[in-house]
Design a protein around this motif. Structure first.
Motif, PDB file in Angstrom:
ATOM      1  N   ARG A 608       0.838  -1.200   0.000  1.00 20.12           N
ATOM      2  CA  ARG A 608       0.000   0.000   0.000  1.00 20.12           C
ATOM      3  C   ARG A 608       0.873   1.250   0.000  1.00 20.12           C
ATOM      4  O   ARG A 608       1.671   1.465   0.917  1.00 20.12           O
ATOM      5  N   VAL A 609       0.690   2.057  -1.026  1.00 20.08           N
ATOM      6  CA  VAL A 609       1.424   3.316  -1.129  1.00 20.08           C
ATOM      7  C   VAL A 609       0.451   4.435  -1.459  1.00 20.08           C
ATOM      8  O   VAL A 609      -0.622   4.215  -2.040  1.00 20.08           O
ATOM      9  N   SER A 610       0.822   5.646  -1.115  1.00 17.77           N
ATOM     10  CA  SER A 610      -0.005   6.809  -1.419  1.00 17.77           C
ATOM     11  C   SER A 610       0.146   7.177  -2.890  1.00 17.77           C
ATOM     12  O   SER A 610       1.253   7.226  -3.420  1.00 17.77           O
ATOM     13  N   TYR A 611      -0.985   7.409  -3.541  1.00 14.04           N
ATOM     14  CA  TYR A 611      -0.936   7.829  -4.944  1.00 14.04           C
ATOM     15  C   TYR A 611      -1.588   9.199  -5.155  1.00 14.04           C
ATOM     16  O   TYR A 611      -1.495   9.772  -6.231  1.00 14.04           O
ATOM     17  N   GLN A 612      -2.249   9.743  -4.117  1.00 11.87           N
ATOM     18  CA  GLN A 612      -2.952  11.014  -4.278  1.00 11.87           C
ATOM     19  C   GLN A 612      -3.211  11.611  -2.900  1.00 11.87           C
ATOM     20  O   GLN A 612      -3.452  10.883  -1.934  1.00 11.87           O
ATOM     21  N   THR A 613      -3.157  12.934  -2.823  1.00  8.73           N
ATOM     22  CA  THR A 613      -3.572  13.637  -1.616  1.00  8.73           C
ATOM     23  C   THR A 613      -4.754  14.524  -1.980  1.00  8.73           C
ATOM     24  O   THR A 613      -4.647  15.407  -2.832  1.00  8.73           O
ATOM     25  N   ARG A 614      -5.869  14.247  -1.343  1.00  5.97           N
ATOM     26  CA  ARG A 614      -7.084  14.990  -1.645  1.00  5.97           C
ATOM     27  C   ARG A 614      -7.304  16.108  -0.633  1.00  5.97           C
ATOM     28  O   ARG A 614      -6.807  16.060   0.491  1.00  5.97           O
ATOM     29  N   LYS A 615      -8.092  17.087  -1.058  1.00 13.25           N
ATOM     30  CA  LYS A 615      -8.432  18.210  -0.188  1.00 13.25           C
ATOM     31  C   LYS A 615      -9.943  18.398  -0.200  1.00 13.25           C
ATOM     32  O   LYS A 615     -10.528  18.716  -1.233  1.00 13.25           O
ATOM     33  N   PHE A 616     -10.558  18.179   0.954  1.00 17.94           N
ATOM     34  CA  PHE A 616     -12.003  18.361   1.063  1.00 17.94           C
ATOM     35  C   PHE A 616     -12.308  19.836   1.303  1.00 17.94           C
ATOM     36  O   PHE A 616     -11.654  20.491   2.119  1.00 17.94           O
ATOM     37  N   ILE A 617     -13.315  20.356   0.600  1.00 18.21           N
ATOM     38  CA  ILE A 617     -13.620  21.786   0.688  1.00 18.21           C
ATOM     39  C   ILE A 617     -14.896  22.045   1.471  1.00 18.21           C
ATOM     40  O   ILE A 617     -14.902  22.813   2.429  1.00 18.21           O
ATOM     41  N   SER A 618     -15.993  21.414   1.082  1.00 17.76           N
ATOM     42  CA  SER A 618     -17.268  21.756   1.692  1.00 17.76           C
ATOM     43  C   SER A 618     -18.248  20.603   1.535  1.00 17.76           C
ATOM     44  O   SER A 618     -18.148  19.797   0.600  1.00 17.76           O
ATOM     45  N   TYR A 619     -19.212  20.544   2.453  1.00 22.23           N
ATOM     46  CA  TYR A 619     -20.283  19.561   2.344  1.00 22.23           C
ATOM     47  C   TYR A 619     -21.309  19.940   1.283  1.00 22.23           C
ATOM     48  O   TYR A 619     -22.155  19.123   0.930  1.00 22.23           O
ATOM     49  N   TRP A 620     -21.247  21.165   0.804  1.00 19.69           N
ATOM     50  CA  TRP A 620     -22.230  21.642  -0.171  1.00 19.69           C
ATOM     51  C   TRP A 620     -21.545  22.006  -1.470  1.00 19.69           C
ATOM     52  O   TRP A 620     -20.408  22.511  -1.463  1.00 19.69           O
ATOM     53  N   TRP A 621     -22.234  21.787  -2.558  1.00 19.45           N
ATOM     54  CA  TRP A 621     -21.704  22.202  -3.854  1.00 19.45           C
ATOM     55  C   TRP A 621     -21.899  23.704  -3.989  1.00 19.45           C
ATOM     56  O   TRP A 621     -22.913  24.249  -3.535  1.00 19.45           O
ATOM     57  N   PRO A 622     -20.944  24.402  -4.595  1.00 14.52           N
ATOM     58  CA  PRO A 622     -21.099  25.851  -4.705  1.00 14.52           C
ATOM     59  C   PRO A 622     -22.151  26.253  -5.730  1.00 14.52           C
ATOM     60  O   PRO A 622     -22.293  25.614  -6.778  1.00 14.52           O
ATOM     61  N   ILE A 623     -22.879  27.298  -5.421  1.00 13.49           N
ATOM     62  CA  ILE A 623     -23.753  27.903  -6.422  1.00 13.49           C
ATOM     63  C   ILE A 623     -22.848  28.558  -7.466  1.00 13.49           C
ATOM     64  O   ILE A 623     -21.904  29.270  -7.114  1.00 13.49           O
ATOM     65  N   PRO A 624     -23.075  28.306  -8.755  1.00 18.07           N
ATOM     66  CA  PRO A 624     -22.203  28.900  -9.773  1.00 18.07           C
ATOM     67  C   PRO A 624     -22.100  30.416  -9.596  1.00 18.07           C
ATOM     68  O   PRO A 624     -23.098  31.102  -9.354  1.00 18.07           O
ATOM     69  N   GLN A 625     -20.899  30.925  -9.732  1.00 19.04           N
ATOM     70  CA  GLN A 625     -20.666  32.342  -9.481  1.00 19.04           C
ATOM     71  C   GLN A 625     -21.471  33.236 -10.418  1.00 19.04           C
ATOM     72  O   GLN A 625     -21.938  34.307 -10.017  1.00 19.04           O
ATOM     73  N   ASP A 626     -21.664  32.788 -11.651  1.00 17.67           N
ATOM     74  CA  ASP A 626     -22.440  33.633 -12.566  1.00 17.67           C
ATOM     75  C   ASP A 626     -23.891  33.737 -12.126  1.00 17.67           C
ATOM     76  O   ASP A 626     -24.557  34.745 -12.376  1.00 17.67           O
ATOM     77  N   GLU A 627     -24.413  32.722 -11.415  1.00 20.33           N
ATOM     78  CA  GLU A 627     -25.770  32.810 -10.880  1.00 20.33           C
ATOM     79  C   GLU A 627     -25.814  33.784  -9.706  1.00 20.33           C
ATOM     80  O   GLU A 627     -26.782  34.547  -9.549  1.00 20.33           O
ATOM     81  N   ILE A 628     -24.779  33.761  -8.886  1.00 21.66           N
ATOM     82  CA  ILE A 628     -24.682  34.730  -7.782  1.00 21.66           C
ATOM     83  C   ILE A 628     -24.620  36.151  -8.331  1.00 21.66           C
ATOM     84  O   ILE A 628     -25.255  37.079  -7.817  1.00 21.66           O
ATOM     85  N   ASP A 629     -23.849  36.315  -9.414  1.00 26.60           N
ATOM     86  CA  ASP A 629     -23.695  37.640 -10.013  1.00 26.60           C
ATOM     87  C   ASP A 629     -25.008  38.143 -10.616  1.00 26.60           C
ATOM     88  O   ASP A 629     -25.311  39.343 -10.564  1.00 26.60           O
ATOM     89  N   LYS A 630     -25.801  37.221 -11.156  1.00 28.13           N
ATOM     90  CA  LYS A 630     -27.055  37.625 -11.801  1.00 28.13           C
ATOM     91  C   LYS A 630     -28.169  37.879 -10.795  1.00 28.13           C
ATOM     92  O   LYS A 630     -29.077  38.662 -11.061  1.00 28.13           O
ATOM     93  N   ASN A 631     -28.103  37.198  -9.670  1.00 32.30           N
ATOM     94  CA  ASN A 631     -29.200  37.277  -8.706  1.00 32.30           C
ATOM     95  C   ASN A 631     -28.687  37.755  -7.355  1.00 32.30           C
ATOM     96  O   ASN A 631     -28.119  36.973  -6.585  1.00 32.30           O
TER      97      ASN A 631
END
Length: 642
Positions: A608-631
């Motif tokens: 067993r060897v490490s092949y990747q290091t992941r980074k968890f960001i959030s439990y929620w998916w982000p609302i697309p920024q262009d939708e935030i900008d429009k609304n």
């Protein structure tokens, strides 16, 4: 306004060719001159309008979606350089500006508004009966609620779209996010009401895949199970508690409520009762005696067989899905495929042994190396190779060249196989392709060793040392493929999920009431149905005691769910989130076999060897920024705000 082309709806209708077909009408091409008048005065155009609601349903055979950002499906990490979005997300290289992976926010509101428009304007025609129109409107009611449910489980804070706006801009589209449970309650009620207006099945064969009452109940049960879980049921996380809409109204409740688990339990039980009443059952194939379950073929063909072929386990099919490209990605390079669609070591580890016991109790990580704490009772080993063939009662014949059968018995693991892969349960062999295993597409063993025909240094390789086998067509051979990738059904919901969700919700409610030990028999009954089909010992028999500790039962249910439903439509990604386990599981080093070992150093590969290091960001998916900008009435979800 009735004569006006509704641009925001038609963009979806006209720009998408039907990929999902539940009946003849879903195969019809959209027209580029549709108006509300000619849509709803013409059967063909009416059906084209409805078809879009089916087309945008979540794809099942997708390798760059929710399955790939959980801890099961593992596309090659080398694909990040090819612009593969899921790998970018795994590695934390993601912002609200990034497109793809999950696109519900940009897709589902269009479909929701289109559904409202059909409800408002559709009427009986000479060749469309009032009964059929009512079914169509009930289907629309389902899709409105279902797409809201998918969004609220993904983004957390979403608006409720209560009508179709006639204009493509203006205040009617600048909706505000509403409290999580307001959305859940509204969608759950709409799904229940739609179920009362639809049949459990259709008599017409060409309506297979159309929305039924059972599909409505299934999506309601899934939504209420999510809504009862730790992520949202009184989550004390400060970021969650601070989340408000533009008016300062809290999105998430601060108070855990056991009654949420009761609602989930009741919803899952209602689904089970109605499904079984309608003739649904776990799919099983038998040996020649007609009595003994063949667990290998049962689990394999549960994903392959259609309802008309006797697979009544299916409740919600996506009747046409582009499975061929998925299969191609899962075939090793030596078989002519891309050889890059793998599974994680974590998934491999979680399959039970054939005696029904867990193989691994824990992990010891030392930088880039990993060792495991073995459950000695299981018989699991990570050293050495098998000395004789493992022959079991099954007609599954993919483990060796030729059938090598004795009556109903076949070799499932030949001798000289690394012991990690020996004595495992049938679902393991149907789900995973491991190194040096005979592969039907190649006609010989896989070779994931460094410089092997299926391994590195090409970026088309399984980074953890495994390819996915589950729901890959076992008859697909690249060399004989005609060039047209196969389209086959995906399964968005099946009865096994209802059994496992009922067991979970009944357990959690019993914990809240303090009545677990008096109810554990009812809880374990549904887990044992799954295990019986899987061909492994059931709890309460064969030395596997039913846990008296509800915490242990919780672990067993979650493990069973992880194994049984692995790599199915992003379910694991939703589960890790709702259980609040994602921050631990999806953050840090991922381990697999040593893909840098050459065949001359065989033993080194199986380390067993490490092949990747992941980074968890959030439990929620982000609302697309262009939708935030429009609304300006939208606020970004926790973890994505500046």
């Amino acid at each position: 306004m009735k004569n006006r082309i509704i641009t925001y709806i038609l963009l979806g209708v006209l720009g998408t060719l039907p990929l999902t077909s539940c009946s003849d009408y879903l195969d019809k091409q959209p027209d580029d001159q549709l108006t509300l008048e000619n849509v709803f005065a013409n059967k063909t155009n009416l059906e084209r309008w409805l078809s879009y609601l089916y087309i945008v349903m979540p794809e099942f055979y997708i390798y760059d979606g929710p399955d790939a950002i959980g801890d099961e499906l593992a596309p090659s990490t080398g694909w990040e350089s090819q612009g593969f979005k899921a790998i970018q997300y795994q590695n934390g290289n993601w912002t609200p500006i990034n497109p793809g992976v999950v696109t519900y926010w940009s897709t589902y509101p269009k479909a929701i508004r289109q559904a409202y428009t059909l409800i408002k304007y559709a009427h009986p025609l000479p060749d469309v009966s009032e009964k059929e129109i009512n079914y169509m409107k009930a289907e629309c009611r389902f899709f409105i609620a279902y797409y809201h449910a998918m969004m609220v489980m993904t983004y957390g804070g979403v608006p409720i779209i209560r009508e179709a706006a006639e204009e493509i801009s203006g205040e009617s589209l600048l909706l505000k996010q509403e409290p999580f449970y307001d959305v859940v309650d509204w969608a759950a009620n709409e799904l229940l009401e739609a179920s009362r207006q639809l049949p459990a099945s259709y008599d017409e064969a060409n309506k297979y895949g159309r929305i039924t009452s059972l599909i409505c109940l299934a999506m309601r049960a899934r939504l209420l199970t999510f809504a009862a879980s730790d992520l949202v049921n009184g989550n004390p996380d400060p970021e969650m508690q601070a989340m408000t809409n533009v008016d300062g109204v809290k999105i998430f409740s601060t108070i855990p409520k056991p009654d949420h688990w009761k609602r989930a339990k009741d919803a899952n039980k209602l689904l089970i009762e109605e499904a079984e009443k309608a003739g649904h059952a776990l799919y099983k194939e038998y040996l020649s005696d007609g009595v003994t379950i063949d667990p290998f073929l049962s689990y394999q063909n549960m994903m392959m067989k259609t309802y008309k072929e006797g697979n009544t386990e299916i409740i919600f099919p996506r009747t046409k899905d582009n499975a061929g490209w998925f299969d191609d990605c899962a075939l090793p390079r030596g078989a002519g495929g891309l050889g890059s669609l793998g599974v994680t070591q974590l998934l491999v580890d979680d399959f039970f042994m054939k005696n029904g016991k867990m193989p691994i109790k824990g992990y010891i990580n030392n930088n880039d190396m990993q060792t495991v704490e073995i459950n000695e009772e299981s018989g699991y080993s990570e050293t050495g190779y098998s000395t004789e063939d493992d022959v079991r009662p099954t007609n599954w014949h993919y483990a060796v060249a030729g059938s090598k059968a004795t009556g109903d018995s076949h070799v499932v693991v030949p001798k000289n196989t690394f012991n990690m892969y020996c004595n495992r349960e049938p679902r393991f062999y149907i789900s995973v392709v491991y190194n040096e295993q005979y592969h039907w597409g190649k006609g010989k063993a896989t070779n994931f060793f460094f410089n092997g025909e299926d391994g590195q240094p090409s970026h088309d390789n399984p980074s953890a040392g495994y390819l996915i086998r589950k729901h890959v067509d076992p008859t697909f051979v690249h060399s004989t493929n005609t060039g047209t990738y196969k389209s086959r059904q995906g399964i968005l919901y099946r009865l096994a999920e209802a059994y496992l969700s009922y067991a979970e919700s009944a357990l959690e409610y019993s914990i809240a009431k303090g009545t677990y030990n008096s109810e554990k028999g009812d809880i374990v009954k549904y887990i044992n149905r799954i295990r019986e089909r899987a061909g492994i010992p059931q709890y309460g028999a064969s030395g596997l005691e039913i846990p008296t500790d509800p915490e242990e039962m919780r672990k067993l249910i979650r493990r069973e769910r992880r194994v049984e439903l692995n790599c199915e439509g992003g379910l694991r990604w939703f589960d890790l989130r709702r259980w609040k386990e994602a921050e631990n599981v999806l953050n840090g080093k991922f381990y697999g076999m040593n893909m840098l070992a050459e065949k001359d150093n065989r033993d080194d590969f199986y380390k067993r060897v490490s092949y990747q290091t992941r980074k968890f960001i959030s439990y929620w998916w982000p609302i697309p920024q262009d939708e935030i900008d429009k609304n300006p009435n939208l606020k970004q979800m926790p973890g994505w705000m500046n």
